[in-house]
Design an enzyme around this catalytic site. Structure first.
Site, PDB file in Angstrom:
ATOM      1  CB  SER A 160       8.081  -0.876  33.612  1.00 40.36           C
ATOM      2  OG  SER A 160       7.111  -1.762  32.999  1.00 40.36           O
ATOM      3  CG  ASP A 203       5.461  -3.975  40.157  1.00 41.18           C
ATOM      4  OD1 ASP A 203       4.420  -4.714  39.203  1.00 41.18           O
ATOM      5  OD2 ASP A 203       6.307  -3.704  39.875  1.00 41.18           O
ATOM      6  CG  HIS A 213       4.006  -1.842  37.330  1.00 41.94           C
ATOM      7  ND1 HIS A 213       5.210  -2.676  37.151  1.00 41.94           N
ATOM      8  CD2 HIS A 213       4.018  -1.356  35.921  1.00 41.94           C
ATOM      9  CE1 HIS A 213       5.809  -2.512  36.116  1.00 41.94           C
ATOM     10  NE2 HIS A 213       5.015  -1.895  35.239  1.00 41.94           N
TER      11      HIS A 213
END
Length: 310
Positions: free
Chosen positions: A158, A253, A283
């Site tokens: 991320s 995501d 995600h």
């Protein structure tokens, strides 16, 4: 960006959250992520891994890092510099499941950076500096860490993927030879086009990462006057000559297209890049193996990729 764990505090209104509310939420959420109860979601560490906190003395600050080492492991092991997911919330503890596995199975020393979290007065540039400064420090003091400086890789998730990607670019510029980079559900674009990618529109209401969270992330990451392109790997001027990359993309995501486009740009620049998509995963899935069955396959792929390059 935030990941989901069990028994989290009530979710605030991300569009109207105050500075004080953000800090209170972050502290409460990170206590949950670091708690034994959260292991049902974040996974249990690999048997045979030693996990300790250490402090890294950097210019103007001391930074905690979470070190995973195979018990009884030799010196001169490969180094994997890991940066956890979460921009304004997150902790290295949430990634023990994957990092301890890599430490034992490669084997390697995995150093996970507890970078400064985004907040008013702490923009993304600070976290990016933390990732790079820790990497450079460990490589320059390799003997103290029991690592082989010629066998180093970066691995991020991320926001941590963004930090890792930029660390790989800085490593090339500094002549620090990396063997590999692993980028998982990476946010690669914090410019004004961050929200224009089709996946962001399609998955704007994702339970693990929503549009209000993304708006808060960008507002904290790039305050007025910031050069957002300099913090966006997707918009880097030169992506040739970088370490081979594994780009892991969960299909459900909002930032899935960030990873897809970054892999395309790496390949176009001549940098080897493998793009793997995990259907149905959202995600932060790699830090939630208790909820995401795709996490185990992704962990195995990351292990194989790093083993081949380290």
């Amino acid at each position: 960006m935030s990941e989901v764990t069990a028994q989290r505090p009530p979710e605030p209104d991300w569009d109207t959250i105050t500075d004080e509310e953000l800090i209170a939420y972050r502290d409460a959420e990170n206590r949950v992520r670091a708690s034994p109860a959260a292991r049902a979601i974040t996974g249990h560490p690999e048997p045979g891994a030693s996990i300790d906190w250490r402090q890294v003395s950097l210019p103007g600050r001391d930074l905690p890092v979470r070190v995973h080492h195979p018990e009884g492991g030799d010196a001169d092991l490969p180094l994997v510099l890991h940066v956890h997911g979460g921009g304004f919330v997150g902790t290295a503890v949430q990634s023990d499941w994957v990092n301890s596995h890599l430490a034992v199975r490669l084997p390697a020393v995995v150093v996970s950076v507890e970078h400064r979290l985004l907040a008013p007065g702490t923009p993304l540039a600070a976290a990016v500096d933390d990732g790079w400064d820790v990497l450079r420090h460990v490589v320059e003091h390799a003997a103290q860490w029991g690592v082989d400086p010629a066998r180093a890789a970066v691995f991020g998730e991320s926001c941590g993927g963004l930090i890792s990607a930029l660390a790989a670019i800085r490593a090339r510029e500094a002549g620090l030879g990396l063997r590999a980079q692993v980028l998982v559900n990476t946010a690669a674009d914090v410019t004004g086009t961050m929200f224009d990618h089709p996946s962001t529109v399609r998955h704007a209401d994702s339970p693990a990462l929503s549009m209000p969270q993304l708006r808060l992330f960008r507002r904290l990451a790039v305050p007025p006057g910031t050069d957002a392109r300099a913090l966006s790997p997707l918009h880097a001027d030169e992506l040739g000559g970088l370490a081979p990359a594994l780009v892991v993309v969960p299909t459900e995501d909002p930032v899935a297209d960030h990873g897809r486009r970054y892999a395309e740009r790496l390949r176009a620049a001549g940098t080897p890049a493998r793009l793997t998509e995990y259907a149905g995963a959202g995600h932060a899935f790699l830090s939630m193996p208790g909820l995401a069955p795709q996490a185990e396959a992704a962990r195995a792929e990351i292990l194989d990729f790093l083993a081949a390059h380290l």
